[in-house]
Scaffold this motif. Sequence first.
Motif, PDB file in Angstrom:
ATOM      1  N   ASN A 116       0.432  -1.197   0.341  1.00 19.00           N
ATOM      2  CA  ASN A 116       0.129  -0.114   0.278  1.00 19.00           C
ATOM      3  C   ASN A 116       0.863   1.124   0.021  1.00 19.00           C
ATOM      4  N   PRO A 119       1.381   4.740  -1.864  1.00 13.56           N
ATOM      5  CA  PRO A 119       1.198   5.663  -2.669  1.00 13.56           C
ATOM      6  C   PRO A 119       2.172   6.212  -3.725  1.00 13.56           C
ATOM      7  N   LYS A 138      -4.415   0.953  -5.803  1.00 17.67           N
ATOM      8  CA  LYS A 138      -3.869   0.843  -4.887  1.00 17.67           C
ATOM      9  C   LYS A 138      -2.230   1.259  -6.355  1.00 17.67           C
TER      10      LYS A 138
END
Lengths: 531, 361
Positions: free
Chosen positions: B177, B179, B252
Amino acid sequence: MKHYPGSDIKNFKEVLQISEKIFRNIDCSVFFSPYSVIPIIAQLEGLYTPMLGSGDSIYSIISIAFQIEKQYSLFRKLYLLSLEEKRKIIDEIYEMIAPLLLEEENEYINLLTSTKYYHTLKNFSQKDTIRFKNILQDKFAVLRSFINPFCRRRGDFAYVVHYGYIEDLYREHSFLKNLPNVSLRRWFRSSFPVVSEISLRNFSMLDSSVKDKIKGWIIFVANSTQQLLTDSNLRRKKMLQSFLLAKKLGARIVGMGGLTASFTRGGRLILKNIKGINFTTGHAYTIANIMGIINRCKDEFRVDIGKITVAVVGAAGSIGSGCVKLLVESGARNIVMIDTTNFISYRKLKELATEIKKKKKQVRLCISTVLDDIKKADLIIIATNSPFSLIKATHLKPGAIVIDDSFPKNVSEKIIKQRKDVLFLEGGTVHFPLTIEVNMARNMPDLMDAPLTRLISCKEGYSSFSETLILALTNYRRNYGVGSADPKLAEDIKLKADMIGISPALLGCFNRGITSNNFHRIIKINSNIPK
Amino acid sequence: MGRGIKRCRRCALPSSYPGIKFNRQGVCNYCVYYDLIKDRDDDIRKYLQKEITKVIKRIKRRNVKYHCIVAYSGGKDSTFLLYFLKRKFGLNILAHVLDNGFISNQTRKNIATVTEKLNIDCKITRPPFKILREIFTYTLTQRTSYPKEILAMMSPVCAACQGIIFGTTIKLAIRLNIPIMFIGYTPGQYPSISLENFLKVKSNVFLSSKVYKDDPLDIIKIVRDPVNEKFGNSIERYYFRSQYIEKNIEEKVPFIFFPFHFLLDYNEKTIFETIRKLGWERPKDTDACSTNCLLNTLGNYACLKQLGYHPYIGEMSALVREEKMSYNDAIKAEYVDANSFAAKYSLKKLGIKLADIESEK
């Protein structure tokens, strides 16, 4: 002031007028249709920049850098427009060329007002709607004068293909998701084809009769397989429209992708309604390729084709029947011919069986309308018109080899994951020489199961598409393979392909290559099955 | 490269470079194009600098273990990038290293020293060498289907390796996760940036559930497809499919930034001075064009022999145009020593001979 959908007419006019001035000083003979110049306009606007190394592509402004060097102040103006406005103008030009060439501007305007701009215009007064339609008429007038100099040349080929699934259309035209049913139906009925221009060069010239470069268009009918299969009026309208567009663009030969050949009854519909156009169904090379895959399987598995059972699903169709004939010639003795369509198909199977029996009495032919009969076969060829996956996991025996040549595919990815004991192969993909250079004016829609963009990344294409290119490269100027597939043409096109260096692609399925491990697994399964 | 070869008088690009044309003054079309779009590129650069800074600041407010992942090669550019992101923005960084089997020993030391000094976590991915050897041998010795636009920027073997770097780093970012992903391309290595493309996906690379229609060259797809076609499922884990990404994955996918294009000025001298202070030392066994990878020499040699130009000349000529490198230095940097340690080591490790590269199949 009222805000109308689409680009501002002033900006639209300015972009085309400035582009016209710039192109006036350029040798425009390299551009062969209005579609050639749109990427250049987009780059002049600064919408995107070309890649390094693209200096000899007609779609890159680097190739005309010397000629536009002194006109910087002109196209600097284009850059100052907002990004959103630039995008709208480029997309509008792309969309408007097809109706313009087909002389169906009013139909396009009506379609736009009742579908794409439906939500905006429903709050407009009638007067404003009429005003908006006039704006679109004005845009057509400006565009018509701009594209005229680029409409006088001819291309080598066109290739008509349709979308596979409705999802592909929703992805390509995102506004469809929000349309009410009436507007949606209207759009599907009256939409215009999406066109991608393409040029290919650096084919080796082993024979002086073969060209080293060709250019043409891929014309996507904006309907799914199922829509076209189930509506004969729609099918007729869209097929004739696309072939007419190919003619207006100046294609010397037109190929048929997906189920286009079936939709035009092997080209007979075109023959009857549009004069002065040459076409090919693409079936000959497709059959040649399926036979090529079978031969490779024979080598890999050391299978005696005379001893195994082969099933052909869709055997009453053009490709299926052609395959049956060639299978018999190559020594197959047990063939299950399956077609589930209708009574006419059953009659065709009977006729095919009689024809074969006259020549080869020893061949055992089984005619069937039931898919369960696939289970008898060690090798299965699937060439159907079905818009959805026909084949179920229960239809296949362990160790079987399945060659799926259908479009859309008749074997789903789910079945491939379920049945690890079966080898699935994709039919009909071929490899172009790695030396060739492919340039496209715009990215093609990467349809779910028809990734035509692999032409750039892997130099791969469908056999029906390749057949069109082969005929264009060899300057073929007649119809090729009208009606049912002729196995003799399969030989002929294969020879031509060999001469150009086009060969069957590596075996694969759903974008995945087949390795020797896949083969060994199947050999192992077959060796464990008691004979 | 032969001495008699025709070159652009201004940027040193040779006549064998894809798509090159010369005017009467002997200046190439790439130079003329550069002059035409220079102002525009400066505008875009300033605009994107603001945009990227906004994204970084927004992400920094998040309470996450890692704000960004950096595709870290241990070379000079990505080392400087780690320093810059840590010191300028104070980001929590995960450095991701792809060990392609040809990382110089000094580079391994550099990776350990720099990440420790900057207090940055480091994750190393090591694909099985058997697979890497097959991919590298294939791309060095056989003609691949990479289009000329890719080969104008890098050798086929580098393209295949870039695909793995992108693939493994993006997949790791999705899994953890993270970004943002940074990659240390110099402006010359990857020159084409679309502002519109960027504004659509907030990324220098188009990763989406859609297809980007005006960019016929989707880099990630193009570097993946030829390898995928050749090796099938066995490489699937290491490459990423860039178009029509599933909706749940699309959310994601990290924003990918090339910071040397927008965030900071590329100045090689400053870069070397800064990273030396971190304990970074230039490897002695790599060639002049690389500060981390030993295989690079063979890639350059293959490109010279098979295509007739050095794969770094596009990048170097861009630096010459921007007056960040001298004309003569660009030509000098083209020299490839096929008898160097790097070349011999790579040949031995791959089990191939120089003649296999020269006689491309």
